[in-house]
Design a protein around this motif. Structure first.
Motif, PDB file in Angstrom:
ATOM      1  N   GLY A  55      10.380  11.136  14.809  1.00 35.57           N
ATOM      2  CA  GLY A  55       9.463  12.034  14.013  1.00 35.57           C
ATOM      3  C   GLY A  55       8.222  11.240  13.579  1.00 35.57           C
ATOM      4  O   GLY A  55       7.629  11.909  12.943  1.00 35.57           O
ATOM      5  N   LEU A  56       8.003  10.250  14.236  1.00 37.77           N
ATOM      6  CA  LEU A  56       6.517   9.644  13.822  1.00 37.77           C
ATOM      7  C   LEU A  56       5.472  10.241  14.778  1.00 37.77           C
ATOM      8  O   LEU A  56       5.598  10.471  15.851  1.00 37.77           O
ATOM      9  N   THR A  62       0.823  -1.173  -0.102  1.00 35.93           N
ATOM     10  CA  THR A  62      -0.038  -0.095   0.002  1.00 35.93           C
ATOM     11  C   THR A  62       0.820   1.405  -0.254  1.00 35.93           C
ATOM     12  O   THR A  62       0.547   2.139  -0.727  1.00 35.93           O
ATOM     13  N   PHE A  63       1.776   1.067   0.699  1.00 37.52           N
ATOM     14  CA  PHE A  63       2.835   2.195   0.637  1.00 37.52           C
ATOM     15  C   PHE A  63       3.454   2.665  -0.396  1.00 37.52           C
ATOM     16  O   PHE A  63       3.421   3.762  -1.064  1.00 37.52           O
ATOM     17  N   ASN A  64       3.941   1.568  -1.224  1.00 36.37           N
ATOM     18  CA  ASN A  64       4.857   1.728  -2.310  1.00 36.37           C
ATOM     19  C   ASN A  64       3.719   2.359  -3.551  1.00 36.37           C
ATOM     20  O   ASN A  64       3.973   3.362  -4.412  1.00 36.37           O
ATOM     21  N   LEU A 103      -2.362   8.738   2.444  1.00 33.68           N
ATOM     22  CA  LEU A 103      -2.300   7.480   2.236  1.00 33.68           C
ATOM     23  C   LEU A 103      -0.875   6.548   2.505  1.00 33.68           C
ATOM     24  O   LEU A 103      -0.942   5.682   3.055  1.00 33.68           O
ATOM     25  N   SER A 104       0.018   7.462   1.876  1.00 37.10           N
ATOM     26  CA  SER A 104       1.558   7.008   1.884  1.00 37.10           C
ATOM     27  C   SER A 104       1.807   6.765   3.389  1.00 37.10           C
ATOM     28  O   SER A 104       2.480   6.102   4.190  1.00 37.10           O
ATOM     29  N   ALA A 105       1.704   8.205   4.076  1.00 39.04           N
ATOM     30  CA  ALA A 105       2.078   8.218   5.286  1.00 39.04           C
ATOM     31  C   ALA A 105       1.316   7.179   6.505  1.00 39.04           C
ATOM     32  O   ALA A 105       1.890   6.704   7.158  1.00 39.04           O
ATOM     33  N   SER A 106       0.062   7.108   5.918  1.00 43.71           N
ATOM     34  CA  SER A 106      -0.989   6.178   7.189  1.00 43.71           C
ATOM     35  C   SER A 106      -0.337   4.700   6.894  1.00 43.71           C
ATOM     36  O   SER A 106      -0.272   4.057   7.828  1.00 43.71           O
ATOM     37  N   ALA A 107      -0.053   4.271   5.528  1.00 41.52           N
ATOM     38  CA  ALA A 107       0.448   2.978   5.449  1.00 41.52           C
ATOM     39  C   ALA A 107       1.866   2.639   6.157  1.00 41.52           C
ATOM     40  O   ALA A 107       2.172   1.635   6.796  1.00 41.52           O
ATOM     41  N   PHE A 108       2.534   3.774   6.138  1.00 44.68           N
ATOM     42  CA  PHE A 108       4.001   3.492   6.676  1.00 44.68           C
ATOM     43  C   PHE A 108       3.853   3.669   8.146  1.00 44.68           C
ATOM     44  O   PHE A 108       4.276   2.825   8.889  1.00 44.68           O
TER      45      PHE A 108
END
Length: 231
Positions: free
Chosen positions: A230-231, A184-186, A210-215
């Motif tokens: 930093g998270l 999902t992140f990729n 979407l990228s930040a949420s998946a990570f």
């Protein structure tokens, strides 16, 4: 004791001689046969005697009944018949054993994961660089500064930082859920880079979320949240 009896006798025999004869007769006769109080006392004694003689029998019967009930209940307890709670207790014990085994397996996996993380300093560094870049890109997109976002991201997913991030993902991902979040992140990252390149602010914001949420989900699943700043 004789006085009540004499008074009663006189009402039936008014003659003095008869009275005297009756008195003599009454004196020679046991008062217990005629005196009402004595007769009642006799009846009470007879009843008490009967009760006393029957009491041991009732007591024995009671003890015998209790013994039979106890033995029957004891047998049913061990045979499982008539006692559904016994079967329920067995099933509950089996469930507890399964739960305990699951807890042991999960603990073993966590320890193994911590061992992998501890020996993956280089991969943790790759992920820390990813956090840094996402933070910069998020700030730029929030300010509608897509040029800065583009310079941080690069022009494609073929950049070194993206490759390094995927090296870390591959090494530290073990469960299907973790691998799903990586995919999902990729996918979201590719959409983010494309949207930034097209200068599409709204699409860039959506793809970034979407990228930040998946990570973040991936780091939570792998136990890396505390390892990254930093998270």
């Amino acid at each position: 004791m004789a006085t009540p009896f004499l008074s009663t006798a006189n009402t039936f025999h008014p003659s003095p001689l008869s009275s005297s004869a009756s008195s003599s007769s009454s004196l020679s006769t046991s008062p217990s046969l005629f005196h009402p109080s004595t007769q009642n006392a006799k009846r009470k004694l007879a009843i008490c005697k009967a009760v006393n003689e029957s009491a041991p029998l009732s007591l024995n019967l009671t003890k015998r009944s209790l013994s039979i009930c106890f033995i029957t209940s004891f047998g049913l307890l061990f045979s499982g018949k008539g006692c559904p709670s016994a079967n329920a207790a067995i099933l509950e014990a089996e469930d507890d054993e399964e739960l305990l085994e699951k807890v042991k397996r999960d603990r073993k996996k966590r320890l193994e994961k911590q061992g992998v993380i501890s020996s993956s300093n280089k991969e943790t560094g790759y992920l820390q660089d990813l956090v840094y870049r996402l933070s910069k890109v998020g700030q730029a997109i929030d300010n509608n500064d897509l040029s800065t976002a583009s310079s941080v991201l690069g022009g494609s997913t073929n950049t070194d930082w993206v490759k390094n991030a995927n090296i870390a993902f591959t090494k530290l991902s073990s469960s299907p859920e973790e691998k799903t979040e990586v995919d999902t992140f990729n996918s979201s990252l590719a959409s983010l880079i494309s949207s930034v390149t097209r200068n599409d602010v709204e699409s860039s914001k959506l793809a970034f979320v979407l990228s930040a949420s998946a990570f973040q989900k991936w780091t939570a699943l792998t136990g890396l949240t505390a390892q990254l700043k930093g998270l």
